[in-house]
Write an enzyme that holds these catalytic residues in place. Structure first.
Site, short mmCIF file in Angstrom:
data_model
loop_
_atom_site.label_atom_id
_atom_site.label_comp_id
_atom_site.label_asym_id
_atom_site.label_seq_id
_atom_site.Cartn_x
_atom_site.Cartn_y
_atom_site.Cartn_z
N GLY A 98 -1.04 105.82 115.19
CA GLY A 98 -2.41 106.01 114.69
C GLY A 98 -3.26 106.45 115.86
O GLY A 98 -2.96 106.13 116.99
N THR A 99 -4.32 107.17 115.55
CA THR A 99 -5.03 107.76 116.68
C THR A 99 -6.47 107.29 116.88
O THR A 99 -6.65 106.19 117.40
CB THR A 99 -4.92 109.28 116.64
N THR A 100 -7.46 108.03 116.43
CA THR A 100 -8.80 107.75 116.94
C THR A 100 -9.61 106.77 116.10
O THR A 100 -9.74 106.95 114.90
CB THR A 100 -9.58 109.08 117.05
#
Lengths: 264, 285
Positions: free
Chosen positions: B60-62
């Site tokens: 998962g990123t931002t």
């Protein structure tokens, strides 16, 4: 060396049952009933901090009468059972029936094997999330389980209160009607119970995941006032100063209630 | 399953993690469920082992959080990646931790979501057993312990970095907490962003942030921050009107956690785009 006297098993059980019943009868009673929006539990409890009614899980509530330390221990064990189960499987897999069975086994075992039976009676209630098939499991000190769909009474004078409730009960009644009937049944013809003598909680249908909600005292007062015929309310004398009940109860800090939008 | 009763000496108290450890129920092996053992094992890891990406693990990123005058906004994009591939277009990285706090995650998605589930259960369990909620500070510390319990997994590349934000009922204000991989807990004064697009998101917030923002402005800044992050970082997903997938934006204030509807978020995105277009930024390569 002294020899223990022989006591017949029937006698042992009878003595234990009597002991437990006596302990329970000393405590104040509690009524659980279904109503239009879910399950209502009304307990006579002057304390605002030592609860008789508590949340177990999303749709499951617990109520106990008798010795506080004993039913509170059962309550915590129930929360642990439910949370472990919901974490290991899924939140939907937690139900009152299995919890009631676990309680019944434990109470039954203590009743037959231990010196002292638990002096408690407990109620495990579950809200039906879609329909009106709510469930009330009444578990006695010896592990006897009874399931009810209308109402159930726990504690001292249960028979008299049951009799009064049976005369009033109507399926699908509103919260106001149910509160008035439960309070009248608990108090009987000679006494009047007010919001600060009572503890009320509901499991109610709503958009939130956790259905358990404590009903605050001002709402109870309002429900009681709205539910009874105006002439009765007017005829009731205001409570005199210095009577032996605790002051106004502030449950605003109590956060065990609803949790809107939690199931994102 | 029998009734979980304990002798008074070994009672797990209001801690669910401790309860799992005692009962050894299904799920007890979950890394974050066994703090001391994991930490002990991590000490035996050879040095320099760390942090190569394991293939086939979704990341998962931002995620971004910022404070406004009476609460916090938490937002996260919806993309999960496996290397250069998009693993999922619509995972969620922002969750309600309880009524007055939110947790957002970046890093290995599987471990992170499991950590959130344990954290949510832990907070609710405490609340039910004790009859009162933990303080916001207490919740933040609990999460730190879970992150530090994940250290061994982090050494093997499964890093989970949560971002915790909530409304402090005692101080009557929103607060934001960040973590490092060892579970170190740091309080941010105003805003923070983590994940691969975190730097772009954080810079965007930094340029627009001022004290005493309104809720509406704060949401707009968060949305703009995610937009900028998605613009620069391939691993961050932007708004996807075709599929109707929009970042998760939630606010926490005295009233509690509230997630904005997708339609509301879409409007904020339109507003951000409109503003960019007005400034003539649309055509720049």
């Amino acid at each position: 060396m002294t020899m223990p006297y022989y006591v017949a098993p029937e006698q042992v059980m009878k003595d234990r049952a009597e002991y437990a019943q006596k302990g329970i009868a000393r405590g104040r009673a509690l009524v659980g009933t279904t109503y239009a929006m879910g399950v209502l539990i009304v307990a006579e409890n002057p304390s605002s901090t030592l609860h008789k009614i508590s949340e177990i899980y999303d749709r499951v509530a617990f109520a106990g009468v008798g010795r506080y330390n004993e039913f509170d221990q059962l309550r915590v064990a129930g929360v642990r059972h439910a949370d472990t189960k919901g974490y290991a499987y899924s939140r939907e897999d937690v139900d009152a029936r299995s919890l009631a069975n676990v309680y019944a086994q434990y109470l039954g075992q203590v009743f037959t094997h231990e010196m002292k039976p638990l002096e408690v009676e407990i109620l495990v209630a579950e809200l039906d999330p879609v329909g009106a098939a709510h469930q009330l499991f009444h578990i006695a000190y010896d592990g006897t389980v009874a399931d009810e769909q209308r109402f159930t009474v726990l504690g001292g004078e249960a028979d008299a209160i049951t009799h009064r409730m049976a005369a009033k009960f109507r399926p699908g009644w509103s919260l106001g009607e149910a509160v008035v009937a439960c309070v009248a049944s608990l108090s009987g013809p000679t006494r009047t119970l007010r919001a600060d003598d009572l503890e009320l909680a509901v499991l109610e249908h709503g958009p939130w995941r956790r259905a358990f909600r404590r009903v605050p005292d001002d709402e109870v007062t309002e429900l009681l006032a709205r539910g009874e015929p105006p002439e009765v309310a007017a005829a009731r004398p205001p409570r005199a100063e210095g009577e032996s009940t605790p002051g106004p109860v502030d449950r605003s800090g109590d956060d065990t209630g609803d949790l809107p939008g939690d199931d994102a | 399953m029998s009734l979980p009763l304990f002798p008074s000496g070994s009672d797990p108290g209001p801690s669910f993690v401790e309860l799992l450890r005692r009962t050894r129920a299904a799920g007890a092996q979950v890394s974050s469920g066994a703090a001391s053992e994991i930490v002990g094992a991590a000490g035996r890891q050879p040095a320099g082992f760390a942090a190569t990406l394991i293939p086939g693990v979704a990341h998962g990123t931002t995620v971004v959080a910022l404070r406004y005058d009476n609460g916090v906004v938490v937002a996260g994009d919806r993309r999960a990646t496996e290397g250069n591939m998009i693993a999922h277009r619509s995972i969620e990285k922002v969750f309600p931790a309880d009524r007055h706090s939110a947790v957002a995650i970046s890093g290995a998605a599987g471990s992170a979501i499991e950590m959130v589930r344990l954290f949510q259960t832990q907070l609710e369990h405490y609340e039910k057993v004790e009859g009162t909620c933990l303080s916001l500070e207490g919740k933040a510390n609990q999460l730190g312990q879970m992150v530090s319990a994940n250290l061994q997994m982090a050494m093997q590349g499964l890093v989970v970095i949560p971002l915790f934000a909530g409304f402090d009922l005692r101080l009557k204000k929103g607060r934001i907490f960040t973590y490092d991989v060892t579970g170190g807990r740091f309080e941010e004064t105003d805003f923070h962003a983590t994940g691969s697009g975190g730097r772009d998101a954080k810079n965007t917030v930094k340029l627009s942030f001022r004290d005493r923002l309104g809720r509406d402005e704060a949401v707009e800044i968060a949305v703009a921050a995610l937009y900028e992050a998605a613009d620069e970082d391939t691993a961050t997903g932007g708004p996807d009107p075709l599929r109707g997938i929009y970042p998760v934006v939630a606010t926490v204030d005295a009233e509690g956690y509230r997630r904005l509807e997708d339609t509301e978020v879409a409007e904020y995105f339109l507003k951000v785009l409109e503003r960019r277009r007005e400034r003539g930024e649309g055509g720049a390569p």
